[in-house]
Design an enzyme around this catalytic site. Sequence first.
Site, PDB file in Angstrom:
ATOM      1  N   ARG A  82       0.833  -1.207   0.000  1.00 42.97           N
ATOM      2  CA  ARG A  82       0.000   0.000   0.000  1.00 42.97           C
ATOM      3  C   ARG A  82       0.868   1.257   0.000  1.00 42.97           C
ATOM      4  O   ARG A  82       0.552   2.234  -0.670  1.00 42.97           O
ATOM      5  CB  ARG A  82      -0.930  -0.025   1.210  1.00 42.97           C
ATOM      6  CG  ARG A  82      -2.017   1.027   1.164  1.00 42.97           C
ATOM      7  CD  ARG A  82      -3.073   0.784   2.219  1.00 42.97           C
ATOM      8  NE  ARG A  82      -2.550   0.938   3.565  1.00 42.97           N
ATOM      9  CZ  ARG A  82      -3.247   0.670   4.683  1.00 42.97           C
ATOM     10  NH1 ARG A  82      -4.487   0.226   4.599  1.00 42.97           N
ATOM     11  NH2 ARG A  82      -2.700   0.844   5.865  1.00 42.97           N
ATOM     12  N   LYS A 184      -2.634   6.530   1.305  1.00 40.42           N
ATOM     13  CA  LYS A 184      -2.480   7.029   2.675  1.00 40.42           C
ATOM     14  C   LYS A 184      -1.543   8.234   2.651  1.00 40.42           C
ATOM     15  O   LYS A 184      -0.371   8.148   3.021  1.00 40.42           O
ATOM     16  CB  LYS A 184      -1.943   5.905   3.565  1.00 40.42           C
ATOM     17  CG  LYS A 184      -2.677   5.822   4.886  1.00 40.42           C
ATOM     18  CD  LYS A 184      -2.335   4.571   5.650  1.00 40.42           C
ATOM     19  CE  LYS A 184      -2.742   4.689   7.087  1.00 40.42           C
ATOM     20  NZ  LYS A 184      -4.201   4.719   7.324  1.00 40.42           N
ATOM     21  N   GLU A 220     -16.456   6.253   3.975  1.00 43.37           N
ATOM     22  CA  GLU A 220     -15.775   5.816   5.194  1.00 43.37           C
ATOM     23  C   GLU A 220     -15.672   7.000   6.138  1.00 43.37           C
ATOM     24  O   GLU A 220     -16.209   8.069   5.854  1.00 43.37           O
ATOM     25  CB  GLU A 220     -14.393   5.241   4.866  1.00 43.37           C
ATOM     26  CG  GLU A 220     -13.436   6.240   4.226  1.00 43.37           C
ATOM     27  CD  GLU A 220     -11.997   5.714   4.128  1.00 43.37           C
ATOM     28  OE1 GLU A 220     -11.556   4.992   5.035  1.00 43.37           O
ATOM     29  OE2 GLU A 220     -11.325   6.063   3.141  1.00 43.37           O
TER      30      GLU A 220
HETATM   31  C1  LIG Z   1      -5.307   3.889   7.623  1.00 43.85           C
HETATM   32  C2  LIG Z   1      -6.704   4.139   7.252  1.00 43.85           C
HETATM   33  C3  LIG Z   1      -7.709   3.164   7.423  1.00 43.85           C
HETATM   34  C4  LIG Z   1      -7.471   1.849   8.126  1.00 43.85           C
HETATM   35  O1  LIG Z   1      -6.589   1.002   7.457  1.00 43.85           O
HETATM   36  P1  LIG Z   1      -5.928  -0.231   8.201  1.00 43.85           P
HETATM   37  O2  LIG Z   1      -4.968  -0.769   7.201  1.00 43.85           O
HETATM   38  O3  LIG Z   1      -6.995  -1.199   8.528  1.00 43.85           O
HETATM   39  O4  LIG Z   1      -5.275   0.301   9.425  1.00 43.85           O
HETATM   40  C5  LIG Z   1      -8.990   3.456   6.967  1.00 43.85           C
HETATM   41  N1  LIG Z   1      -9.290   4.644   6.401  1.00 43.85           N
HETATM   42  C6  LIG Z   1      -8.353   5.599   6.243  1.00 43.85           C
HETATM   43  C7  LIG Z   1      -8.746   6.876   5.606  1.00 43.85           C
HETATM   44  C8  LIG Z   1      -7.040   5.382   6.652  1.00 43.85           C
HETATM   45  O5  LIG Z   1      -6.127   6.330   6.490  1.00 43.85           O
END
Ligand SMILES: *Cc1c(COP(=O)(O)O)cnc(C)c1O
Length: 341
Positions: A82, A184, A220
Site C-alpha cells: 500500500r 495514505k 468511510e
Molecule cells: C489507515 C486508514 C484506514 C485503516 O486502514 P488499516 O490498514 O486497517 O489500518 C482506513 N481509512 C483511512 C482513511 C485510513 O487512512
Amino acid sequence: MQKKDLDWKNIGFGYTQTDYRYVSNYKNGAWDEGGLSTDANIVLGECACVLQYAQTCFEGLKAYSTADGKIVCFRPDLNATRMADSCRRMKMPVFPEEKFVEAVVETVKANAQFVPPYGTGASLYIRPYMFGADAILGVKPANEFQFRVFCSPVGPYFKGGVKPLHLRISDYDRAAPRGTGHIKAGLNYAMSLYAIVDAHEKGYDENVYLDSATRTHIEETGGANIIFVTKEGNIVTPKSDTILPSITRRSLLQVATDYLGIKAEEREISIDEISSFTECGLCGTAAVISPVGTIDDHGKIITFNEGKNEMGPVIKRLYETLRAIQMCEIPAPKGWIKEIL
Ligand SMILES: *Cc1c(COP(=O)(O)O)cnc(C)c1O
C-alpha cells in the site's frame, strides 16, 4: 527480556519516544543502505518540499506480544504494497517492499523493550513514512526523500470498556473522484482536521463521508473503513475507488467467510439503506473494530444494535475472531503473522 517501566494499561494513544528508529535517504536516484538511528529529530531546510507542498505518505501497523511469548506483527507485506501505491501516486520513489518489511522488523527488534507484555491490551504502534526533503519552490516533486520508521507504545483502544460511537454524516468531503482518497497521504488528513474538530465540538466521535460526486453513497470515516451487518446477518462494506483500502477490513471480510461462514459483500451502499442495517462498525489497525451506536444524518438518528451499550453480536464475533488470530490463539491464514522475536 527486561521491559521498560511503563504504565502499560494507562498509556493511551499518543507518542512516546523510543530508543531507535529506521532511516533511509534517497539521493541521486537511489536509496542508501538505511539503518537504525538514535536521533528522533529531523533537520530540514526551510523550503523542504514536504513543508511547502505536503509531499508525504505514511503507513500504520502494530507489533504486539502473543499468548505464546512471541513478538509479531500483522500482514506487514500489505502495508509495504500500500505504501508503494501511495508513493507512485505522490511521485515519490518506492521504498522496496521487502526492505520495508525488514525495516519494520529491525525497528521493532531494536525497541523490543517497548513492546507491551501480553494481556495488557497495549501494543507497539509502528509508523513508516516518507517525505520530499530537498528545497522545492516551483511546484514539482522533490529530488531527495527520506523514509523512516518509528514506533510508539500505545494503550488498549477499549480502555474502560467498549462505548459505541456516535457519528454524523459530514457535509464536508474527504476524497474527490480520481483524487487521492485511496492512498495514505498526509494531505487527506490535513483537509479532514476542520471537519473532525467541528464534529467533536458538536458532540460526535467521527464524520462519515459520502462520495463527493453524488453525495448519495457511504464511503468511510476520516481514518477508518465502515462495515454494516444486514438484517439477514450478512456483512456489507462500501465499494468505491476513493476509499482507503483498510487491511483490517480486508482481513475481516476473509475471516467472515472463511472462519465464521458469514456472507460478506463489497458493494455501493446508499445513504438511504443504512437504516435497514442492524449493526455498524469502524475498522482499522487502532481498534480492529469499534462498534457504532448511532449515525446522525442531519437530524435523522439511525440507531444500530437496538442502541445497546455494547458490541452487536456479529461485530463481536468478527472482532473476537480476528483478535484471536492476531494473538496467535487460533491458527492464522498463511502469511498473516510475521514473527519478529
Ligand atoms: C489507515 C486508514 C484506514 C485503516 O486502514 P488499516 O490498514 O486497517 O489500518 C482506513 N481509512 C483511512 C482513511 C485510513 O487512512
